[in-house]
Design an enzyme around this catalytic site. Structure first.
Site, mmCIF file in Angstrom:
data_model
loop_
_atom_site.group_PDB
_atom_site.id
_atom_site.type_symbol
_atom_site.label_atom_id
_atom_site.label_comp_id
_atom_site.label_asym_id
_atom_site.label_seq_id
_atom_site.Cartn_x
_atom_site.Cartn_y
_atom_site.Cartn_z
ATOM 1 N N GLY A 54 0.874 -1.384 -0.144
ATOM 2 C CA GLY A 54 -0.038 -0.033 -0.097
ATOM 3 C C GLY A 54 0.732 1.008 0.061
ATOM 4 O O GLY A 54 1.514 1.197 0.598
ATOM 5 N N ASN A 66 5.917 -6.152 5.022
ATOM 6 C CA ASN A 66 6.283 -6.920 5.183
ATOM 7 C C ASN A 66 6.503 -8.173 4.128
ATOM 8 O O ASN A 66 7.432 -9.145 3.424
ATOM 9 C CB ASN A 66 5.435 -7.760 6.729
ATOM 10 N N ASP A 106 1.358 0.779 8.702
ATOM 11 C CA ASP A 106 0.722 0.234 10.223
ATOM 12 C C ASP A 106 1.698 -0.225 11.154
ATOM 13 O O ASP A 106 1.628 -0.825 11.784
ATOM 14 C CB ASP A 106 0.251 -1.770 9.497
ATOM 15 N N GLY A 132 -5.320 -1.268 10.391
ATOM 16 C CA GLY A 132 -4.651 -1.441 11.227
ATOM 17 C C GLY A 132 -4.950 -3.497 11.390
ATOM 18 O O GLY A 132 -5.997 -3.436 12.199
ATOM 19 N N ARG A 133 -4.638 -3.982 10.155
ATOM 20 C CA ARG A 133 -5.559 -5.536 10.100
ATOM 21 C C ARG A 133 -5.556 -6.596 12.032
ATOM 22 O O ARG A 133 -6.362 -6.897 12.506
ATOM 23 C CB ARG A 133 -4.742 -6.337 9.080
ATOM 24 N N GLU A 159 -10.020 -1.720 12.684
ATOM 25 C CA GLU A 159 -10.202 -2.484 11.617
ATOM 26 C C GLU A 159 -10.533 -4.139 11.547
ATOM 27 O O GLU A 159 -11.602 -4.689 11.716
ATOM 28 C CB GLU A 159 -9.718 -2.461 10.443
ATOM 29 N N LEU A 219 -7.996 7.168 2.962
ATOM 30 C CA LEU A 219 -8.040 9.182 3.021
ATOM 31 C C LEU A 219 -6.658 9.537 4.282
ATOM 32 O O LEU A 219 -5.775 10.324 3.886
ATOM 33 C CB LEU A 219 -9.308 9.828 3.649
ATOM 34 N N ARG A 272 -4.189 6.946 4.659
ATOM 35 C CA ARG A 272 -3.058 6.477 4.112
ATOM 36 C C ARG A 272 -1.990 7.266 3.467
ATOM 37 O O ARG A 272 -0.858 6.503 3.269
ATOM 38 C CB ARG A 272 -3.042 4.838 3.253
#
Length: 392
Positions: A12, A107, A137, A181-182, A236, A286, A288
């Site tokens: 991203g 990563n 992240d 942020g997963r 999220e 927005l 990011r």
């Protein structure tokens, strides 16, 4: 013999990804050792198809625009890469006389960087491969933080501050702000920095703690006894005690999960369980790559990361990633070092326990102290003349 350099972006975009690109290009140009500086158009896909963007002859005044351009000027991707692709990449590097490769990403990109390095070593190719960290992240291992995070943190803190001012002005509902942020809660936690200017969130939920709906409702209900307007910031990637997303994913691949709307889900819980007005807010992409909220510290460190990676590759280093070591918080001082790529590949860095409060619904002063320097200049000071409206 003239030597060529290739820069590849992955994952991203961020508000400072182009700043690292600028640093790498400038260092390569100033070295006097590079004939061609190539950018792989749209990441590894462009690499495999030999779609090069020539960067060495771009005028300086145009190059400097990279420092204020969000996203990535050469494109990026999340292409799945298999061993046969690494073999093809090695063939291309040999055929095109590319001696230096810089991978800029998170990563997954560092994993690609490491595996291509291993492939070139096995094939005894004289190619130097270096990684430049990039992620909003902030979940890359080894490094104190990654370029991209500071600007994303500044954005979420500013959004939270403004949302809190709005809710305090018309305190009639619970507002739930969903942060990116997963699996790591760094961006979500950064919303707490809004509180330093007096307009901070009431509750913060990060994915490092299992989310309990009953506890959440109890937290909100307790606050509603004191005040009628509440701001909640939630990641999220929140999951329950069994590791299941609290809002069912809409779509999932090997590398990415498209989560359901967590903010709306939590707002609906408040409405259903407490009969109180609630609404969800979701900045999404927005936050990011917002140049308007770009952290100057973040930009400067991104440039230095690009320069350092290029300089290290030209000096003979390979199979490493540029990383940051914090020397002090106040005054803020950071040292750059080179980390072995094997210590980085696909290791996900999550928030440590001492950054999350005991209740699991907020952060500690240790986190605030750590995060504050990364967002750059402080957020605007705000004022309010009205008192908070009492709760029910």
């Amino acid at each position: 013999m003239a030597e060529n350099l290739l820069i590849v972006h992955g994952g991203g975009p961020t508000a400072v990804l182009n700043a690292s690109l600028y640093g790498a290009i400038e260092e390569a140009k100033n070295s006097g050792n590079i004939q061609h500086i190539y950018g792989a158009e749209n990441g590894t896909g462009g690499f495999l198809e030999k779609r090069w963007i020539e960067l060495e002859n771009i005028p300086e005044e145009k190059l400097r625009l990279l420092l204020q351009t969000p996203g990535t000027a050469i494109g990026t991707s999340r292409d799945p890469i298999w061993q046969e692709d690494y073999e093809k990449m090695a063939d291309i590097l040999e055929a095109e006389r590319i001696k230096y490769v810089l991978f800029n990403g998170g990563n997954g990109t560092m994993d690609t960087c490491g595996k291509l390095h291993e492939t070139c070593i096995r094939r005894k190719l004289d190619v130097r491969i270096m990684g430049i960290p990039k992620t909003t992240d902030n979940d890359i291992a080894v490094t104190d933080h990654s370029p991209g995070f500071g600007s994303a943190a500044r954005y979420i803190a500013a959004c939270t501050q403004e949302l809190c001012a709005d809710v305090r002005s018309l305190p009639i509902h619970v507002a739930v702000l969903e942060a990116s942020g997963r699996n790591a809660g760094w961006i979500t936690a950064a919303s707490a920095l809004a509180g330093e200017m007096g307009y901070g969130p009431d509750l913060i939920y990060v994915p490092e703690r299992a989310f309990n709906e009953e506890k959440f409702i109890a937290d909100v209900e307790k606050l509603l006894k004191r005040k009628s307007g509440i701001v909640v910031v939630a990641s999220e990637g929140l999951t329950d005690c069994e590791g299941k997303p609290i809002s069912k994913p809409i779509f999932q691949t090997d590398r990415a999960t498209y989560f359901g709307d967590v903010s709306s889900h939590l707002a609906n819980l408040v409405i259903q369980k407490l009969g109180y007005k609630a609404r969800g807010e979701k900045p999404g992409l927005l936050g990011r790559a917002s140049i308007g909220m770009q952290s100057q510290i973040d930009c400067e460190e991104a440039v230095n990361a690009g320069r350092t990676a290029c300089r290290a590759a030209l000096a003979g280093d390979s199979g490493k990633m540029v990383a940051f070591h914090r020397v002090s918080d106040n005054p803020y001082r950071m040292e750059i070092f080179l980390a072995d790529i094997n210590e980085v590949m696909m290791y996900e860095k999550k928030m440590p326990d001492n950054f999350i409060n005991a209740e699991g619904n907020g952060v500690t002063q240790s986190f605030i102290k750590w995060c504050r320097p990364l967002i750059g200049e402080g957020l605007p000071q705000m004022v309010s003349f009205n008192t908070e409206r009492p709760g029910r």
